[in-house]
Write an enzyme that holds these catalytic residues in place. Structure first.
Site, mmCIF file in Angstrom:
data_model
loop_
_atom_site.group_PDB
_atom_site.id
_atom_site.type_symbol
_atom_site.label_atom_id
_atom_site.label_comp_id
_atom_site.label_asym_id
_atom_site.label_seq_id
_atom_site.Cartn_x
_atom_site.Cartn_y
_atom_site.Cartn_z
ATOM 1 N N LYS A 16 0.836 -1.217 0.000
ATOM 2 C CA LYS A 16 0.000 0.000 0.000
ATOM 3 C C LYS A 16 0.865 1.258 0.000
ATOM 4 O O LYS A 16 0.656 2.173 -0.799
ATOM 5 C CB LYS A 16 -0.935 0.024 1.233
ATOM 6 C CG LYS A 16 -1.890 -1.148 1.314
ATOM 7 C CD LYS A 16 -2.818 -1.053 2.523
ATOM 8 C CE LYS A 16 -2.137 -1.108 3.863
ATOM 9 N NZ LYS A 16 -1.457 -2.393 4.161
ATOM 10 N N ARG A 91 -10.164 0.538 7.960
ATOM 11 C CA ARG A 91 -9.698 -0.797 8.293
ATOM 12 C C ARG A 91 -10.731 -1.591 9.073
ATOM 13 O O ARG A 91 -10.468 -2.732 9.448
ATOM 14 C CB ARG A 91 -8.474 -0.642 9.180
ATOM 15 C CG ARG A 91 -7.179 -1.051 8.553
ATOM 16 C CD ARG A 91 -6.180 -0.858 9.651
ATOM 17 N NE ARG A 91 -4.963 -1.529 9.504
ATOM 18 C CZ ARG A 91 -3.904 -1.027 8.860
ATOM 19 N NH1 ARG A 91 -3.988 0.088 8.201
ATOM 20 N NH2 ARG A 91 -2.805 -1.690 8.865
ATOM 21 N N ARG A 128 11.666 -5.374 5.466
ATOM 22 C CA ARG A 128 11.428 -3.961 5.136
ATOM 23 C C ARG A 128 12.335 -3.024 5.935
ATOM 24 O O ARG A 128 12.581 -3.225 7.121
ATOM 25 C CB ARG A 128 9.975 -3.575 5.419
ATOM 26 C CG ARG A 128 9.760 -2.059 5.246
ATOM 27 C CD ARG A 128 8.330 -1.650 5.246
ATOM 28 N NE ARG A 128 7.583 -2.247 6.326
ATOM 29 C CZ ARG A 128 6.272 -2.257 6.400
ATOM 30 N NH1 ARG A 128 5.551 -1.701 5.462
ATOM 31 N NH2 ARG A 128 5.660 -2.817 7.409
ATOM 32 N N ARG A 161 10.628 -1.005 11.534
ATOM 33 C CA ARG A 161 9.482 -0.663 12.373
ATOM 34 C C ARG A 161 9.363 -1.656 13.529
ATOM 35 O O ARG A 161 9.671 -2.832 13.368
ATOM 36 C CB ARG A 161 8.198 -0.686 11.531
ATOM 37 C CG ARG A 161 7.896 0.653 10.912
ATOM 38 C CD ARG A 161 6.784 0.623 9.903
ATOM 39 N NE ARG A 161 5.625 -0.181 10.240
ATOM 40 C CZ ARG A 161 4.570 -0.318 9.447
ATOM 41 N NH1 ARG A 161 4.540 0.302 8.275
ATOM 42 N NH2 ARG A 161 3.554 -1.068 9.782
ATOM 43 N N ARG A 172 -1.020 -9.173 13.127
ATOM 44 C CA ARG A 172 -1.494 -8.171 12.156
ATOM 45 C C ARG A 172 -2.317 -8.839 11.061
ATOM 46 O O ARG A 172 -3.323 -8.300 10.607
ATOM 47 C CB ARG A 172 -0.295 -7.416 11.553
ATOM 48 C CG ARG A 172 0.337 -6.449 12.549
ATOM 49 C CD ARG A 172 1.720 -6.023 12.147
ATOM 50 N NE ARG A 172 1.763 -5.238 10.928
ATOM 51 C CZ ARG A 172 2.895 -4.930 10.282
ATOM 52 N NH1 ARG A 172 4.067 -5.349 10.750
ATOM 53 N NH2 ARG A 172 2.857 -4.204 9.191
#
Ligand code: AP5
Ligand code: MG
Ligand code: ZN
Length: 218
Positions: A16, A91, A128, A161, A172
């Site tokens: 996203k 969400r 990431r 993160r 998640r």
């Protein structure tokens, strides 16, 4: 149409943020990521940031009441007057209903659902690297920075993160399937959803997203 509102749906790590950055630039719309807004609040030491991080660090969704007020505050700013791109909102169905009520139906609404299977998601999340200064997104294997550990755009040191661990990503993903997947059904029943295969190369995914926007305007 007074406003264009683009909504990017998709699991954690679906791409996203990567696509939102490019779409926002090409469509000249502000990119609004509720996750980034919470992280900014945390960096600034606000009460909202502290409250939200308790949920985010565990991989759980932040309660609707905290998210909706923050988002509405953001979209009421001047730069959103002709539209905006939402990354990571809505969400929950309650968030989608609140947004629907606020928009009122006079806008061009485009909903894109980026689909990526779970086994690829974990690999993407764990590798990431994010830039804490400019928000640029990298990946140790799929999109490595030119100089390891350094942002290509602003030269800041890249970070991981707090919620990007193999363990937290499972929570998640559960939150996504239980609470966010029904949001796609909500839009399927109203304005329709443009499904994009998020497993392709970022350039191809971007092209498909662009087509969703063009088709919606036709
Ligand atoms: P948020 O920040 O929105 O995180 P998320 O939804 O989990 O999504 P990510 O940012 O992890 O992934 P992404 O889809 O943006 O993928 P990216 O482009 O970075 O939310 C964090 C938390 O905040 C939530 O868990 C929740 O607690 C809270 N929150 C936020 N909004 C909320 C709301 N509305 N309600 C309640 N709580 C809320 O890509 C991932 C990686 O893959 C990168 O390394 C990238 O380089 C790589 N990649 C991207 N595209 C490709 C590709 N095509 N091929 C190969 N690799 C790729
Ligand atoms: Mg993101
Ligand atoms: Zn940077």
């Amino acid at each position: 149409m007074s406003q264009t509102v683009l909504i990017l749906l998709g699991a954690p790590g679906a791409g996203k943020g990567t696509q939102a950055t490019r779409l926002a630039e090409s469509r000249r719309l502000p990119h609004i990521s509720t996750g980034d807004l919470f992280r900014l609040n945390l960096t600034q030491g606000t009460e909202l940031g502290k409250q939200a991080s308790k949920f985010m660090d565990q991989g759980r969704l932040v309660p609707d009441s905290l998210v909706i007020d923050m988002l509405f505050d953001r979209v009421s700013q001047d730069d959103c007057s002709s539209g905006y791109l939402l990354d990571g909102f809505p969400r929950t169905v309650a968030q989608a209903e609140a947004l629907q009520e606020r928009l009122g139906g006079g806008e061009a609404l485009v909903v894109i659902d980026l689909q990526v299977p779970d086994h690829l998601i974990v690999e993407r999340i764990v590798g990431r690297l994010s830039c804490p200064e400019c928000g640029a997104i990298f990946h140790t294997s799929f999109n490595p920075p030119v100089k390891p550990g350094t942002c290509d755009s602003c030269q800041a040191a890249l970070t991981q993160r707090a919620d990007d661990t193999a363990e937290v990503v499972q929570t998640r993903l559960s939150a996504y399937y239980e609470q966010t997947a029904p949001v796609a059904d909500f839009y399927r029943q109203s304005c329709g959803v443009c499904v994009v295969d998020g497993t392709n190369l970022p350039d191809e995914v971007f092209k498909a997203c662009q087509e969703c926007v063009t088709e919606a305007a036709a």
